[in-house]
Motif scaffolding. Structure first.
Motif, PDB file in Angstrom:
ATOM      1  N   GLY A 152      48.235  26.966  20.207  1.00  0.00           N
ATOM      2  CA  GLY A 152      49.286  27.293  21.175  1.00  0.00           C
ATOM      3  C   GLY A 152      49.700  28.747  21.160  1.00  0.00           C
ATOM      4  O   GLY A 152      50.499  29.180  21.982  1.00  0.00           O
ATOM      5  N   CYS A 153      49.207  29.519  20.203  1.00  0.00           N
ATOM      6  CA  CYS A 153      49.572  30.921  20.167  1.00  0.00           C
ATOM      7  C   CYS A 153      48.359  31.745  19.794  1.00  0.00           C
ATOM      8  O   CYS A 153      47.368  31.225  19.286  1.00  0.00           O
ATOM      9  CB  CYS A 153      50.699  31.147  19.162  1.00  0.00           C
ATOM     10  SG  CYS A 153      50.317  30.557  17.521  1.00  0.00           S
ATOM     11  N   SER A 154      48.440  33.030  20.069  1.00  0.00           N
ATOM     12  CA  SER A 154      47.373  33.921  19.631  1.00  0.00           C
ATOM     13  C   SER A 154      47.635  34.349  18.200  1.00  0.00           C
ATOM     14  O   SER A 154      48.761  34.251  17.714  1.00  0.00           O
ATOM     15  CB  SER A 154      47.297  35.139  20.543  1.00  0.00           C
ATOM     16  OG  SER A 154      46.747  34.779  21.788  1.00  0.00           O
ATOM     17  N   SER A 155      46.613  34.810  17.540  1.00  0.00           N
ATOM     18  CA  SER A 155      46.817  35.228  16.158  1.00  0.00           C
ATOM     19  C   SER A 155      45.955  36.433  15.812  1.00  0.00           C
ATOM     20  O   SER A 155      44.880  36.637  16.375  1.00  0.00           O
ATOM     21  CB  SER A 155      46.486  34.075  15.200  1.00  0.00           C
ATOM     22  OG  SER A 155      45.120  33.728  15.281  1.00  0.00           O
ATOM     23  N   VAL A 156      46.477  37.239  14.933  1.00  0.00           N
ATOM     24  CA  VAL A 156      45.727  38.329  14.325  1.00  0.00           C
ATOM     25  C   VAL A 156      45.943  38.152  12.836  1.00  0.00           C
ATOM     26  O   VAL A 156      47.080  38.222  12.358  1.00  0.00           O
ATOM     27  CB  VAL A 156      46.233  39.707  14.781  1.00  0.00           C
ATOM     28  CG1 VAL A 156      45.519  40.804  14.022  1.00  0.00           C
ATOM     29  CG2 VAL A 156      46.042  39.871  16.281  1.00  0.00           C
ATOM     30  N   GLN A 157      44.871  37.895  12.135  1.00  0.00           N
ATOM     31  CA  GLN A 157      45.018  37.400  10.787  1.00  0.00           C
ATOM     32  C   GLN A 157      44.183  38.193   9.795  1.00  0.00           C
ATOM     33  O   GLN A 157      42.978  38.326   9.969  1.00  0.00           O
ATOM     34  CB  GLN A 157      44.571  35.937  10.793  1.00  0.00           C
ATOM     35  CG  GLN A 157      44.797  35.239   9.503  1.00  0.00           C
ATOM     36  CD  GLN A 157      44.089  33.889   9.445  1.00  0.00           C
ATOM     37  OE1 GLN A 157      44.098  33.235   8.581  1.00  0.00           O
ATOM     38  NE2 GLN A 157      43.475  33.439  10.346  1.00  0.00           N
ATOM     39  N   TYR A 302      46.215  48.981  12.986  1.00  0.00           N
ATOM     40  CA  TYR A 302      45.237  48.232  13.779  1.00  0.00           C
ATOM     41  C   TYR A 302      45.738  46.821  14.052  1.00  0.00           C
ATOM     42  O   TYR A 302      45.674  46.328  15.192  1.00  0.00           O
ATOM     43  CB  TYR A 302      43.895  48.194  13.052  1.00  0.00           C
ATOM     44  CG  TYR A 302      42.836  47.431  13.798  1.00  0.00           C
ATOM     45  CD1 TYR A 302      42.251  47.959  14.950  1.00  0.00           C
ATOM     46  CD2 TYR A 302      42.441  46.164  13.378  1.00  0.00           C
ATOM     47  CE1 TYR A 302      41.297  47.242  15.650  1.00  0.00           C
ATOM     48  CE2 TYR A 302      41.481  45.445  14.070  1.00  0.00           C
ATOM     49  CZ  TYR A 302      40.915  45.985  15.208  1.00  0.00           C
ATOM     50  OH  TYR A 302      39.982  45.277  15.904  1.00  0.00           O
ATOM     51  N   LEU A 303      46.245  46.185  13.030  1.00  0.00           N
ATOM     52  CA  LEU A 303      46.808  44.842  13.205  1.00  0.00           C
ATOM     53  C   LEU A 303      47.871  44.866  14.293  1.00  0.00           C
ATOM     54  O   LEU A 303      47.879  44.041  15.215  1.00  0.00           O
ATOM     55  CB  LEU A 303      47.436  44.346  11.900  1.00  0.00           C
ATOM     56  CG  LEU A 303      46.527  44.014  10.716  1.00  0.00           C
ATOM     57  CD1 LEU A 303      47.349  43.691   9.473  1.00  0.00           C
ATOM     58  CD2 LEU A 303      45.619  42.839  11.060  1.00  0.00           C
ATOM     59  N   ALA A 304      48.779  45.822  14.183  1.00  0.00           N
ATOM     60  CA  ALA A 304      49.895  45.890  15.126  1.00  0.00           C
ATOM     61  C   ALA A 304      49.406  46.166  16.547  1.00  0.00           C
ATOM     62  O   ALA A 304      49.851  45.534  17.510  1.00  0.00           O
ATOM     63  CB  ALA A 304      50.886  46.975  14.689  1.00  0.00           C
ATOM     64  N   THR A 305      48.481  47.091  16.651  1.00  0.00           N
ATOM     65  CA  THR A 305      48.008  47.456  17.980  1.00  0.00           C
ATOM     66  C   THR A 305      47.334  46.287  18.683  1.00  0.00           C
ATOM     67  O   THR A 305      47.665  45.953  19.830  1.00  0.00           O
ATOM     68  CB  THR A 305      47.014  48.632  17.883  1.00  0.00           C
ATOM     69  OG1 THR A 305      47.640  49.689  17.189  1.00  0.00           O
ATOM     70  CG2 THR A 305      46.605  49.096  19.270  1.00  0.00           C
ATOM     71  N   THR A 306      46.405  45.660  17.995  1.00  0.00           N
ATOM     72  CA  THR A 306      45.711  44.535  18.633  1.00  0.00           C
ATOM     73  C   THR A 306      46.683  43.401  18.911  1.00  0.00           C
ATOM     74  O   THR A 306      46.637  42.783  19.978  1.00  0.00           O
ATOM     75  CB  THR A 306      44.560  44.034  17.740  1.00  0.00           C
ATOM     76  OG1 THR A 306      45.066  43.783  16.432  1.00  0.00           O
ATOM     77  CG2 THR A 306      43.456  45.040  17.651  1.00  0.00           C
ATOM     78  N   GLY A 307      47.573  43.151  17.967  1.00  0.00           N
ATOM     79  CA  GLY A 307      48.538  42.070  18.168  1.00  0.00           C
ATOM     80  C   GLY A 307      49.443  42.327  19.369  1.00  0.00           C
ATOM     81  O   GLY A 307      49.614  41.462  20.232  1.00  0.00           O
ATOM     82  N   CYS A 308      50.009  43.515  19.429  1.00  0.00           N
ATOM     83  CA  CYS A 308      50.920  43.839  20.530  1.00  0.00           C
ATOM     84  C   CYS A 308      50.199  43.828  21.872  1.00  0.00           C
ATOM     85  O   CYS A 308      50.737  43.371  22.880  1.00  0.00           O
ATOM     86  CB  CYS A 308      51.583  45.189  20.296  1.00  0.00           C
ATOM     87  SG  CYS A 308      52.768  45.162  18.951  1.00  0.00           S
ATOM     88  N   THR A 309      49.005  44.357  21.870  1.00  0.00           N
ATOM     89  CA  THR A 309      48.239  44.392  23.108  1.00  0.00           C
ATOM     90  C   THR A 309      48.034  42.974  23.643  1.00  0.00           C
ATOM     91  O   THR A 309      48.293  42.693  24.817  1.00  0.00           O
ATOM     92  CB  THR A 309      46.860  45.045  22.869  1.00  0.00           C
ATOM     93  OG1 THR A 309      47.069  46.350  22.347  1.00  0.00           O
ATOM     94  CG2 THR A 309      46.069  45.118  24.165  1.00  0.00           C
ATOM     95  N   GLN A 310      47.618  42.098  22.767  1.00  0.00           N
ATOM     96  CA  GLN A 310      47.377  40.718  23.182  1.00  0.00           C
ATOM     97  C   GLN A 310      48.683  40.055  23.634  1.00  0.00           C
ATOM     98  O   GLN A 310      48.723  39.360  24.650  1.00  0.00           O
ATOM     99  CB  GLN A 310      46.740  39.936  22.029  1.00  0.00           C
ATOM    100  CG  GLN A 310      46.669  38.424  22.235  1.00  0.00           C
ATOM    101  CD  GLN A 310      45.768  38.025  23.406  1.00  0.00           C
ATOM    102  OE1 GLN A 310      45.090  38.852  24.007  1.00  0.00           O
ATOM    103  NE2 GLN A 310      45.777  36.744  23.735  1.00  0.00           N
ATOM    104  N   LEU A 311      49.750  40.294  22.876  1.00  0.00           N
ATOM    105  CA  LEU A 311      51.019  39.659  23.243  1.00  0.00           C
ATOM    106  C   LEU A 311      51.489  40.130  24.609  1.00  0.00           C
ATOM    107  O   LEU A 311      51.892  39.321  25.460  1.00  0.00           O
ATOM    108  CB  LEU A 311      52.089  39.951  22.200  1.00  0.00           C
ATOM    109  CG  LEU A 311      53.429  39.269  22.495  1.00  0.00           C
ATOM    110  CD1 LEU A 311      53.302  37.762  22.341  1.00  0.00           C
ATOM    111  CD2 LEU A 311      54.538  39.793  21.613  1.00  0.00           C
ATOM    112  N   LEU A 312      51.418  41.424  24.837  1.00  0.00           N
ATOM    113  CA  LEU A 312      51.918  41.947  26.107  1.00  0.00           C
ATOM    114  C   LEU A 312      51.019  41.526  27.269  1.00  0.00           C
ATOM    115  O   LEU A 312      51.487  41.376  28.400  1.00  0.00           O
ATOM    116  CB  LEU A 312      52.059  43.468  26.035  1.00  0.00           C
ATOM    117  CG  LEU A 312      53.128  43.925  25.037  1.00  0.00           C
ATOM    118  CD1 LEU A 312      53.286  45.434  25.068  1.00  0.00           C
ATOM    119  CD2 LEU A 312      54.467  43.251  25.297  1.00  0.00           C
ATOM    120  N   ARG A 313      49.766  41.319  26.965  1.00  0.00           N
ATOM    121  CA  ARG A 313      48.876  40.783  27.987  1.00  0.00           C
ATOM    122  C   ARG A 313      49.342  39.373  28.373  1.00  0.00           C
ATOM    123  O   ARG A 313      49.418  39.021  29.555  1.00  0.00           O
ATOM    124  CB  ARG A 313      47.458  40.735  27.437  1.00  0.00           C
ATOM    125  CG  ARG A 313      46.361  40.839  28.492  1.00  0.00           C
ATOM    126  CD  ARG A 313      45.023  40.538  27.893  1.00  0.00           C
ATOM    127  NE  ARG A 313      44.788  41.229  26.620  1.00  0.00           N
ATOM    128  CZ  ARG A 313      43.954  42.261  26.473  1.00  0.00           C
ATOM    129  NH1 ARG A 313      43.290  42.717  27.498  1.00  0.00           N
ATOM    130  NH2 ARG A 313      43.777  42.825  25.302  1.00  0.00           N
TER     131      ARG A 313
END
Lengths: 345, 345
Positions: A152-157, A302-313
């Motif tokens: 149900g959610c995206s993840s960066v792990q 990197y974690l933050a960037t990919t995570g934020c990008t996906q979330l804002l998408r």
DNA sequence: CTGTTAGCGCCTTCAC
DNA sequence: GTGAAGGCGCTAACAG
């Protein structure tokens, strides 16, 4: 009294709608003349749009909620900071709260964020808020953790298991076989995975990996300090270890490793000559400890960037497919593993 | 779709107003029967009040904005965390942003906060947002800094000058006279005051305190590292020092001191035998450095508590008189000053 | 004790 | 190219 859009309209001799048209560049055009008069009036009165009213009307607050167990931990602190920076750059603000790993608080804060209509939610590792707990949330959610079986959610792990194994592997390559493990509470997913990584890598080499070699510790310097004293003490060493003291320590976080180094210093145990140490995190503190830590660095930016990008998408378009990213850390060789002393690494 | 108050009212067979009365315990009473039906309906529909609508109507967001130059610095990080905890306990949420000490960003973020109608603002030290800049702000403001000559906000301020002098005094009592100073950029108020404290205390003892003894450095481990290398290098030592190397360092922040210790380690300079060190901050890192730092500890929890209390008092009643509090730190003796080596402290 | 209603400030569709 | 008006969801004053 605060100046409102109507005040600007009156001052400029136009209707409130035109003020909006000008300030938002649309959705309708405005004449150059009207535009100039509006901008003058805005300037003169010092008008600032009320973001609350705007949010109510538009259904978006341009805010993201960030939930973390403990920002005092340099890793979570750095992650939070990187996330905040990313969001700010995209015109979002971050609402943050510490949960202290206490589940009732986690739920309460989650609710608070939802009530405030954050556009999205970020849950860092170390919380119990994964999977089903988040089902009721309407907003897109990104977790920096294992999302469990639920999609149900995206993840960066971070690849906790593999990274831990890599750290242990490095110690093994230095010839160590009796490698103890300092790790946080196993109810926290990342800690359980790091512990498992240590164990798996030990077994891979056919080396003993029993519970006597594990010290669960608070995720703090003090925790690492206590754990090291326990594992390195000469008293009450378990018979299973044949009276041997561990020659190396795998420590699941930098902050604990700082405590470990301190304990070694106090006990007169030399690092890395008597005991080698490898930890995980790669925070700034690791680079300035004495000796400097060999650690598996996670790139928080990197974690933050990919995570934020996906979330804002997802915020922009909720139908965006979920993504699940796993990120490997990389070993940063410092002075605690022994590479710089004997050339066996 | 999201469930609104009207849905609850319909389900419970009452009017929307009664739902508010029940949920807010006022301002009007409701019959026990109506209350029960409302609560049932809330439960059944999973209703959660929209805090944005509530904020628009009530004129309060129950949010406080916190502006800080750099949360990565353990001192500001700890302060932010303590403030956040305080606010959460009082039912407020914290909106936070890093300014990186860059003035245009500071202003932009300040505006953003104001636009979002935060109920109050907290400005930490290290920003340029003091005094007049804040005049245009309607909300109550608390600064953890010198408010300047302007009394438009309340302040809770570490006694930078006195605390720095106390640190230097401690080194002087150990017999040092050639005490160098590592400090952040002097455009930051707190740094300028600490520098002044060092200078005043040196002059008080009739000791030389020229610019050759001062190294301005970034407020980071790397900054401290570089500054120490500069001050302790054997090359190019100014003639004014008669070829002597400083025997002690006053370092204006713990984070810099960590870098100083590392540089000393690298240079083969023993601490405290060859060079004694006293810093300011009292963060957790200071207690686990090797050797442990002697530092003037600021009680961030106390700062945060008094600051938040005053701010929320102002939020509740804007006519509350401004307060200006100054808080002394206290010297925590570690191993870097020499107390534990020779008994001269 | 309860229901109706007028806004809070803004955006946007609709009519001019 | 511009103005009027409805409504986002809620609170509180006002009527019953």
């Amino acid at each position: 009294m605060v100046v409102t859009r109507s005040d600007v309209a009156r001052e400029a001799g136009v209707s409130p709608a035109v003020v909006s048209y000008v300030l938002n560049n649309g959705p309708r055009p405005a004449s150059a003349q009207a535009r100039a008069r509006v901008l003058d009036a805005v300037q003169k009165l010092g008008y600032r749009p009320n973001a609350i009213a705007s949010a109510l009307r538009a259904g978006s607050t341009r805010t993201v909620g960030f939930l973390t167990p403990n920002r005092g931990n340099p890793f979570f602190g750095a992650l939070a900071e990187a996330v905040e920076q990313n969001l700010n750059d995209q015109g979002y603000l971050m609402l943050a709260a510490n949960t202290h790993g206490y589940q009732p608080d986690e739920l309460k804060l989650l609710r608070t964020f939802v009530d405030r209509r954050v556009d999205g939610l970020i849950i860092s590792g170390g919380t119990t808020l994964v999977g089903p707990t988040l089902q009721e949330v309407e907003q897109p959610v990104l977790v920096f953790d294992d999302p469990g079986s639920w999609a149900g959610c995206s993840s960066v792990q971070p690849e906790d298991h593999l990274d831990a194994a890599a750290a242990v592997d490095h110690l093994q390559n230095h010839g160590h076989d009796l490698i103890a493990c300092v790790v946080g509470p196993p109810r926290i997913g990342s800690e359980a995975r790091r512990l498992a990584g240590w164990r798996a890598q030990q077994r891979l080499r056919g080396v003993y990996a029993g519970d006597e070699l594990v010290a669960f510790a608070d995720q703090s310097e003090a925790g690492g300090d206590q754990a090291a004293r326990l594992l390195l003490s000469d008293h009450g060493r378990p018979a299973t270890l044949h009276g041997r003291r561990p020659t190396a320590l795998f420590v699941a976080s930098d902050v604990q490793a700082i405590g470990v180094l301190w304990a070694c210093h106090e006990l007169g145990v030399r690092v890395p000559e008597d005991v080698a140490v490898v930890s995980m995190g790669g925070t700034r503190a690791a680079a300035y400890s004495i000796p400097t830590l060999t650690t598996v660095r996670q790139d928080v930016v990197y974690l933050a960037t990919t995570g934020c990008t996906q979330l804002l998408r997802l915020v922009a378009d909720p139908l965006t497919p979920q993504t699940h990213l796993r990120v490997r850390g990389n070993l940063v060789v410092g002075q605690t593993c022994g590479c710089t002393v004997a050339g066996s690494g």
